[in-house]
Design a protein around this motif. Structure first.
Motif, mmCIF file in Angstrom:
data_model
loop_
_atom_site.group_PDB
_atom_site.id
_atom_site.type_symbol
_atom_site.label_atom_id
_atom_site.label_comp_id
_atom_site.label_asym_id
_atom_site.label_seq_id
_atom_site.Cartn_x
_atom_site.Cartn_y
_atom_site.Cartn_z
ATOM 1 N N THR A 25 0.809 -1.219 0.000
ATOM 2 C CA THR A 25 0.000 0.000 0.000
ATOM 3 C C THR A 25 0.844 1.271 0.000
ATOM 4 O O THR A 25 0.322 2.375 -0.046
ATOM 5 C CB THR A 25 -0.963 0.013 1.208
ATOM 6 O OG1 THR A 25 -1.889 1.078 1.049
ATOM 7 C CG2 THR A 25 -0.232 0.190 2.517
ATOM 8 N N ASP A 27 2.883 4.437 1.100
ATOM 9 C CA ASP A 27 2.737 5.329 2.251
ATOM 10 C C ASP A 27 1.307 5.413 2.758
ATOM 11 O O ASP A 27 1.050 5.964 3.825
ATOM 12 C CB ASP A 27 3.226 6.743 1.879
ATOM 13 C CG ASP A 27 4.724 6.777 1.631
ATOM 14 O OD1 ASP A 27 5.437 5.945 2.213
ATOM 15 O OD2 ASP A 27 5.164 7.628 0.842
ATOM 16 N N GLY A 28 0.372 4.896 1.992
ATOM 17 C CA GLY A 28 -1.027 4.967 2.393
ATOM 18 C C GLY A 28 -1.376 3.956 3.475
ATOM 19 O O GLY A 28 -0.643 3.003 3.732
ATOM 20 N N TRP A 29 -2.519 4.210 4.100
ATOM 21 C CA TRP A 29 -3.037 3.295 5.114
ATOM 22 C C TRP A 29 -4.557 3.333 4.990
ATOM 23 O O TRP A 29 -5.209 4.217 5.542
ATOM 24 C CB TRP A 29 -2.578 3.720 6.507
ATOM 25 C CG TRP A 29 -2.941 2.737 7.589
ATOM 26 C CD1 TRP A 29 -3.636 1.575 7.440
ATOM 27 C CD2 TRP A 29 -2.625 2.827 8.979
ATOM 28 N NE1 TRP A 29 -3.773 0.929 8.648
ATOM 29 C CE2 TRP A 29 -3.167 1.679 9.609
ATOM 30 C CE3 TRP A 29 -1.957 3.774 9.752
ATOM 31 C CZ2 TRP A 29 -3.050 1.450 10.973
ATOM 32 C CZ3 TRP A 29 -1.840 3.545 11.109
ATOM 33 C CH2 TRP A 29 -2.359 2.399 11.720
ATOM 34 N N PRO A 30 -5.130 2.391 4.233
ATOM 35 C CA PRO A 30 -6.580 2.400 4.040
ATOM 36 C C PRO A 30 -7.335 2.330 5.372
ATOM 37 O O PRO A 30 -6.894 1.673 6.319
ATOM 38 C CB PRO A 30 -6.829 1.125 3.209
ATOM 39 C CG PRO A 30 -5.521 0.872 2.523
ATOM 40 C CD PRO A 30 -4.463 1.314 3.495
ATOM 41 N N TRP A 82 -4.060 -5.696 0.949
ATOM 42 C CA TRP A 82 -2.977 -4.724 1.035
ATOM 43 C C TRP A 82 -2.056 -5.055 2.208
ATOM 44 O O TRP A 82 -2.472 -5.639 3.205
ATOM 45 C CB TRP A 82 -3.478 -3.287 1.131
ATOM 46 C CG TRP A 82 -4.397 -2.943 2.272
ATOM 47 C CD1 TRP A 82 -5.751 -2.856 2.245
ATOM 48 C CD2 TRP A 82 -4.006 -2.609 3.617
ATOM 49 N NE1 TRP A 82 -6.238 -2.504 3.484
ATOM 50 C CE2 TRP A 82 -5.188 -2.345 4.341
ATOM 51 C CE3 TRP A 82 -2.772 -2.512 4.283
ATOM 52 C CZ2 TRP A 82 -5.193 -1.982 5.695
ATOM 53 C CZ3 TRP A 82 -2.774 -2.156 5.631
ATOM 54 C CH2 TRP A 82 -3.962 -1.895 6.326
ATOM 55 N N LYS A 84 1.145 -3.198 4.585
ATOM 56 C CA LYS A 84 1.843 -1.952 4.944
ATOM 57 C C LYS A 84 3.110 -2.346 5.675
ATOM 58 O O LYS A 84 3.060 -2.981 6.743
ATOM 59 C CB LYS A 84 0.948 -1.067 5.810
ATOM 60 C CG LYS A 84 1.577 0.293 6.122
ATOM 61 C CD LYS A 84 0.559 1.254 6.704
ATOM 62 C CE LYS A 84 1.198 2.607 7.036
ATOM 63 N NZ LYS A 84 1.813 3.238 5.861
#
Length: 199
Positions: A25, A27-30, A82, A84
């Motif tokens: 994912t 740098d994102g964090w759903p 995803w 992380k």
């Protein structure tokens, strides 16, 4: 085709740190939440531990913090495919909390309860691992509400739904019982390396 190419690139980058069927994912964090995000006043917050224990334990927010915080570094993997990588957490180790509880020998499983009514199940052996944390910060900042703040459980060796947001209690049980998502078809165990997504 684009998803396949992305996963192939992720596999080349992360190697054996990327479980099958997952993608990075970045740098994102759903944010994946069932229902609303609870507002939790630390003055009213409690961590309650009961079920098959010699004496129930109730900790206030300050009593919880006074146990002492430690850092953990790990990857997390969501059942929705995803991953992380390289998360830095701080919080109270599960094993340090459990030093204050005498679990009865017949306890083999635990149900984790959260503010907002969510539950998830864990085998006792999956809970009592040194890497597990009641996390209060993520990457140097207080844990945001939508990600479980002020505190969430982090059990990095299982799919991330087992790392219950807004944790408020543990109930020790003799037999395995499904939690919220498990009753709707998610796997009772949830090992990402075995792709235990659904039952």
């Amino acid at each position: 085709m684009a998803i396949f190419s992305k996963r192939q690139n992720d596999r080349e980058k992360w190697g054996d740190r990327l479980p099958p069927g997952q993608k990075d994912t970045g740098d994102g964090w759903p944010v994946l939440t069932y229902g609303g995000v609870p507002k939790i006043d630390p003055g009213n917050w409690r961590l309650e531990i009961g079920g098959l224990v010699e004496e129930p334990l109730v900790l206030t927010w300050q009593e919880f913090l006074d146990i002492g915080q430690e850092a953990r570094h790990n990857d997390v993997h969501c059942v929705t495919a995803w991953s992380k990588f390289d998360n830095d957490w701080e919080g109270v180790p599960v094993l340090e909390v459990m030093k204050r509880v005498r679990v009865k020998p017949e306890a083999k499983h635990v149900m984790v309860h959260s503010y907002g009514g969510y539950t998830t199940n864990l085998a006792l052996d999956d809970l009592l691992r040194p890497e597990n944390l009641f996390a209060t910060t993520h990457n140097g900042k207080p844990l945001e509400r939508e990600h479980g703040g002020p505190m969430r459980l982090v059990v990095p060796h299982l799919y991330f739904w087992k790392s219950a947001k807004w944790a408020r209690g543990l109930v020790f049980l003799p037999l395995e019982q499904p939690g919220f998502w498990e009753m709707y078809g998610y796997h009772l165990h949830g090992d990402p390396w075995k792709e235990e997504r659904y039952s």
